[in-house]
Design an enzyme around this catalytic site. Sequence first.
Site, PDB file in Angstrom:
ATOM      1  CD  GLU A 185      -4.146  -6.107   7.243  1.00 21.60           C
ATOM      2  OE1 GLU A 185      -5.340  -5.971   7.579  1.00 21.60           O
ATOM      3  OE2 GLU A 185      -3.555  -5.272   6.535  1.00 21.60           O
TER       4      GLU A 185
ATOM      5  CB  SER B 285      -0.914   0.021   1.227  1.00 23.64           C
ATOM      6  OG  SER B 285      -1.760  -1.092   1.225  1.00 23.64           O
TER       7      SER B 285
ATOM      8  CG  HIS C 214      -4.448  -2.178   7.351  1.00 24.04           C
ATOM      9  ND1 HIS C 214      -4.233  -2.836   6.163  1.00 24.04           N
ATOM     10  CD2 HIS C 214      -4.476  -0.858   7.057  1.00 24.04           C
ATOM     11  CE1 HIS C 214      -4.114  -1.953   5.185  1.00 24.04           C
ATOM     12  NE2 HIS C 214      -4.258  -0.747   5.702  1.00 24.04           N
TER      13      HIS C 214
ATOM     14  CG  ASN D 231      -0.880   2.486   4.759  1.00 23.39           C
ATOM     15  OD1 ASN D 231      -0.798   3.669   4.442  1.00 23.39           O
ATOM     16  ND2 ASN D 231      -0.378   1.502   4.030  1.00 23.39           N
TER      17      ASN D 231
ATOM     18  CB  CYS E 223      -7.009  -0.903   3.128  1.00 21.37           C
ATOM     19  SG  CYS E 223      -6.021   0.569   2.898  1.00 21.37           S
TER      20      CYS E 223
END
Lengths: 380, 1095
Positions: free
Chosen positions: A358, A48, A356, A303, A261
């Site tokens: 994860e 990203s 995120h 992010n 995202c």
Amino acid sequence: MSGAAALLALEDGTTYRGTAIGAEGESFGEVVCNTAMAGYQEVLTDPSYAGQIVAMTAPQQGNYGIADEDDESWGVQVAGFVVREASRRASSWRADRTLQDALAGAGVVAIEGLDTRALTLTVRERGAMRAAISTVDLDPPSLVARVGTSPGMAGADLARTVTTSAPYAAADLVGPAAPDHGPILRVAAYDLGMKRNILRLLAAHGIETTVFPAQTPAAEVAAGEFEGVFFSNGPGDPAATAYGIAACRDLLGKVPIFGICLGNQMLGLALGGRTYKMAFGHRGVNHPVQDLATGAVAITSHNHGFAVDPAAWTRDAEGYAVTDHGRVHLSHWNLNDGTLEGMRCLDVPAFSVQYHPEAAPGPHDAVPLFAEFRAAMEAV
Amino acid sequence: MPRRQDLHRIMVIGSGPIVIGQACEFDYSGTQACTVLRREGFEISLVNSNPATIMTDPSFADRTYIEPLTPASVLAVIEREKPDAILPTLGGQTGLNVSVALAESGELDRLGVRLIGASLEAIHMAEDRSGFQRAMRDAGLDVPRSGTATTVEGALALGPELGFPVIVRASFTLGGGGSGFAADAAELATTASRGLAASPVGEILIEESIAGWKEFELEVMRDGADDAVIVCSIENVDPMGVHTGDSITVAPQMTLTDREYQQMRDAAIQVLRVIGVETGGSNVQFAVDPRTGRQVVIEMNPRVSRSSALASKATGFPIAKIAALLAVGYRLEEIRNDITRETPAAFEPTLDYVVVKVPRFAFEKFPEASPVLGSTMKSVGEVMAIGRTFREALGKAWRGIEKEPLGSGWPDGRGAGSLDALAVGSEDRLHRIGAALATGHGVDEVAAASDVDPWFVDQIARTVEEASGVRGRPLSMLGAGDLRAAKRAGLGDAAIAGLTGATEAAVRRHRDALGVSPVFKTVDTCAGEFPASTPYHYSTYEETDEVRPAERPRVVILGAGPNRIGQGIEFDYACVHAAFALEEAGFESVMLNSNPETVSTDYDTSSRLYFEPLAPEDVLAVCRRETPVGVIAQFGGQTPLRLARTLQEEGFTILGTPPDAIDLAEDRGKFAEVLAELAIPAPPHGEARTMAEAREVASRIGYPVVVRPSYVLGGRAMEIVYDDDELERFVRSAAEASPDHPVLVDRFLEGAIEVDVDAVVDAHGDVFVGAVMEHIEEAGVHSGDSSCQIPPATLSDDELDTIEDIARRLGRRLGVVGLLNLQLAVKDERIWVLEANPRASRTVPFVSKVIGVSLARVATLVLTGASLEDLRGRGVVPTAAHHYRHLPYTSVKAAVLPFGRFEGADTILGPEMRSTGEVMGIDADSGMALAKAMVAAGHALPVSGTVFVSVANRDKRAIVFPAKRLADLGFRLMATRGTAGVLERAGIPVERVAKVSEADDNVAARITAGDIDLVINTPFGRAPRTDGSRIRTASATAGVPCITTLPGVFAAVRGIETLMGEPTEPRSIQEHHAAAVAGPSQGRLRFEPPSGAGP
Ligand SMILES: Nc1ncnc2c1ncn2[C@@H]1O[C@H](COP(=O)(O)OP(=O)(O)O)[C@@H](O)[C@H]1O
Ligand SMILES: Nc1ncnc2c1ncn2[C@@H]1O[C@H](COP(=O)(O)OP(=O)(O)O)[C@@H](O)[C@H]1O
Ligand SMILES: [Mg+2]
Ligand SMILES: [Mg+2]
């Protein structure tokens, strides 16, 4: 300080002198700041960040070096890297190399020794900017001028540059799906710049994932008769990622969808919404996100420089967004600045989050979303 | 979940006196809690025995009880206050243990009082070490292998099973109390019995030693909705085996990858859930094996702690304040982040700077005790420093510690011991590491030898390299680039001076000339992501500065730096009140301090906070940035006084007493002349720079004499000597204490009554005498270690008038403006002046609490232009003369000494101060006030049992009366030959017992065996290893109260009498003060035997 001199120049004319800690040469990109204190390796290898020059706000980086097994993709993805100080020594029983070696090895231009807090406040006030790091052009006016002619993020379709060239089975990368969650479910994942920990967590939830290139037509995926489709994180301007939006629109309602995202932005746009570019963006691992469904607050990893605009849809009596795929609960909100961080479709099986779950780097608070995806697939 | 509606009145329990392992961080947390809960509309009753705290100021709670923190006396307060709930988690281990005792006794249920913040079950599971480990294992968390023992035999059985070395850890203790390592069965036997004695529940854990592993701490907050955040991660530079409190620590953690850190984060939050801490802050400690990454849980504290104070200051996240709000029902997301104002408290602070904590030790005061660091905490204070790198922060911390040579930077090869010696934790281990590196040892070698992580060793190596690059070069050859690099490596001006052979001032001027000076950044909790509204700053050698212009004129307050024996929380109390008073007077208060435990370094206290060392370069940098109208140097103890001159030379205005006047008072030579000029008696004295001079002075004024260095606090290196040999010994140690000042020799006024005076002098020479305090112990026991009382016990009004008159004349003559502390001695109908301190004294808070007037506030208003006349007019200062003499209650201050911590240290009191803290007893009945003070100080006076008596010859006649009284009260008396003879002749039944030198079944053995409930032992001289010292150490170890002065004995007897009588009802100080306005004075308490009795 030993290394060669380096210069960081911003679009607005601000420049910072420092020392090169990566490859020789120069790199252009959008300068962004990440406030995570640990986790630079996961940041460096997160696709990203393609096309971005990442500045870490925590001053001392590289302390524990680089452990290859922690990579979030096939290698370093950032366009450039900026730190106050890079440790000349890697201290960890797992370290394979130093930060500097990893950067140099990946041919990434990076700089240390500058006032990164000053840089951060500048970016906060003036917004995300184009920038360049150079070890060859140390003349501020000239580098600033060349930054001015470099391409920006808006309108940039970068997912195609970082996605996989051919489909592959996640198991080859992260091992087989865990058997202890009941029947193994098969999922197709659109790789828009996917982080490895997503694959690890899908597998950990008994999901067998096949990863497809970003531009794979929906029909091809549909033919695979997967139990679910996943849209990954990724770089660039969502609005410019037309193929992803189209695929998402085509698959909506046919199969349970989960997006993270950029994947969240794909869903938002597929639902007829809008995305916009944020001034400063969210890049860190300490953002509080509340899930209105439960009221619970999770500390989450972020992010993103773009977000889905909650005002894009009209709302019904209960406050749900009215879209051409039915009602959508705008369910997740950032408690710091009120950014929309996630949504759940109520009339089709689809949901997504802007942040995120994860982690990698960051807290594990939102990992249960993977179980929610599994549950959504079991429900149909 | 909004605020609970079922609570109205909440009781907050403080942590009592400052002891090693429990310092003013709990004043900080308690003060925050009281403030925020009252703002929320709750009624607050507070109990704390420590008068030096801010929280016990009448204005911080609705009703404030300065009472002993024993279950009995706290219960008495509860009975009277009938609170809905008790908040037990902010008063350290003391507050927690008292609450637990009351909950278990069923009293809380009986009175319908709830514990909020932590349930009894949770506290138990967390504090009972074996129960805790079981819970961890059940939750699938890893812990070291261990077993529990309640007897020494049990412990010995576990040793071989676990494999030596093992560590013993006691339940319900703090600061590693009762813990220690054992390498074999023999060591285990002693360590185990100590541990069993230390644990209130008589339970210890025997555990495999993982000394040498990396040690970490996470500060966790959890709310009632099960949302949890990590406020701060802290990594210890010293490995496992050195108590966190004694370790140099750094925040955030530096050496864990995100993977390992997140694993630790998950575990920490799980620990809170398993233990069942519903709301509030806890700290969880972990150890990590540097070879494999194995993580184990060491312990958790279900309460705010010293590390949570550090974490709050390090991150800007006020843990105690938020814990209090969570305890009354709020959720993290509902609480606002004070600093950003925009964002909620439900987030994790992120740092763009590095914070280093360095502990402050006091081994020089306990020569008999071992300076080796282990699992039992020994430090008495700490400094925190903020920099942009570990090296910059560490350098600032060394400056802040105010302890040479540690402060003046990095050693060359000299003093490098053997590599193996690096394995031993000590206060200067990092310097020894620096020395080893400087002599050419490699980072890995040193890391392996010391178990300090290679990353930290390499950071030190970088500074050492920087230093050797500067060493030997003339200052003038250092360019801006060199200096900048040196500063960024953490080298202070003093260090650079040492390396270049220049003076510190020269280095500073050279830096200024080259424009190499620090900028100030902001602690904002979010690494710049959001604008910060709180001006909380630190200096760093970077590019851009963030200090915003001020609206009002500014006054800088110089704090007291790290707590140490002789300079503690009392001085922070004065600084905090100065900040409040400055706001009141229309100024912006700018606080400068380096002590993370304090209320003064709470960003809520002052208008602007600078977290900086109190070293010239750092103080000047702040002053230049703030351009204050004046600087207050008289509240932070001796530390700021030393800086006053430099500040004045650099063109800053010292408010109040000017440096010259300070000199006049501090330089005992000049001071003696002033006294002579005013015809005020002072002990005959002389100065000596050599041994010969000293001998000659001594023979001129005659033994015994007191020797001391000038310019010291806490009677450092001060001794009473009786002959030439002793003189020789002590002049050496005294002379060390401050090289550039002479040694002072005074006639020792034996058997004199000592008196303290605290007063405020205004610019017109008008003087307000806050109080005259009469000491209970005779002169010769340091004022900081002796007990004293208001109103004075035995002094006549004429004597008091004379003393006040001396205070007035001295104040004017010295040119004092602001606070003045005098110490005097009364002997042979004469009043002698021992010393004058032109600054806040240790007794300012005590006096303020007793008379109900904040002396620090009065002084600050005077410093900023008010006259005492105005202040009388405004009702700030009482108009009635001698206010303190006519109070309808008596207040007694007693000192708390750390002997328990320093095995082998003699407990006899002398002119060198060794106490860490103080308590206060207040009551309408003077005897009860005294008893309360003693109980609060931990000398639980017995009301029955056996008293052992052994006194110096000069006391033998005087002891008869109190001994007789004790016998009449039903005590059994026990004595060694000499004293026994005297008592028998006076017809007092007494059991004879052998001296230590005489037999194995001797008095020391009986004390250890628990046969004796009170020890009376007045020593003569101070020879170590005598019977006396053995008796005293035995009682200290066995925790038997031991009284070493005659007046102390009279006081104890009086206290025992009162305790045997009816208990009096506790009263809040607000009530006492109200009574003082009206109520008539009572007869004053007398210690000396009524005429007729005794000799
Ligand atoms: N199993 C162990 N092996 C080696 N050192 C230990 C062990 N357990 C504790 N320690 C050391 O002892 C110190 C004090 O232990 P801790 O349980 O934290 O006591 P306290 O409750 O007083 O803080 C720790 O900081 C750590 O350095
Ligand atoms: N001439 C003296 N005679 C008797 N006791 C003394 C004399 N001088 C000092 N002392 C004792 O020593 C203690 C410390 O002396 P002081 O001058 O107050 O040192 P400090 O500056 O550390 O307070 C005093 O509190 C007093 O008990
Ligand atoms: Mg501990
Ligand atoms: Mg004194």
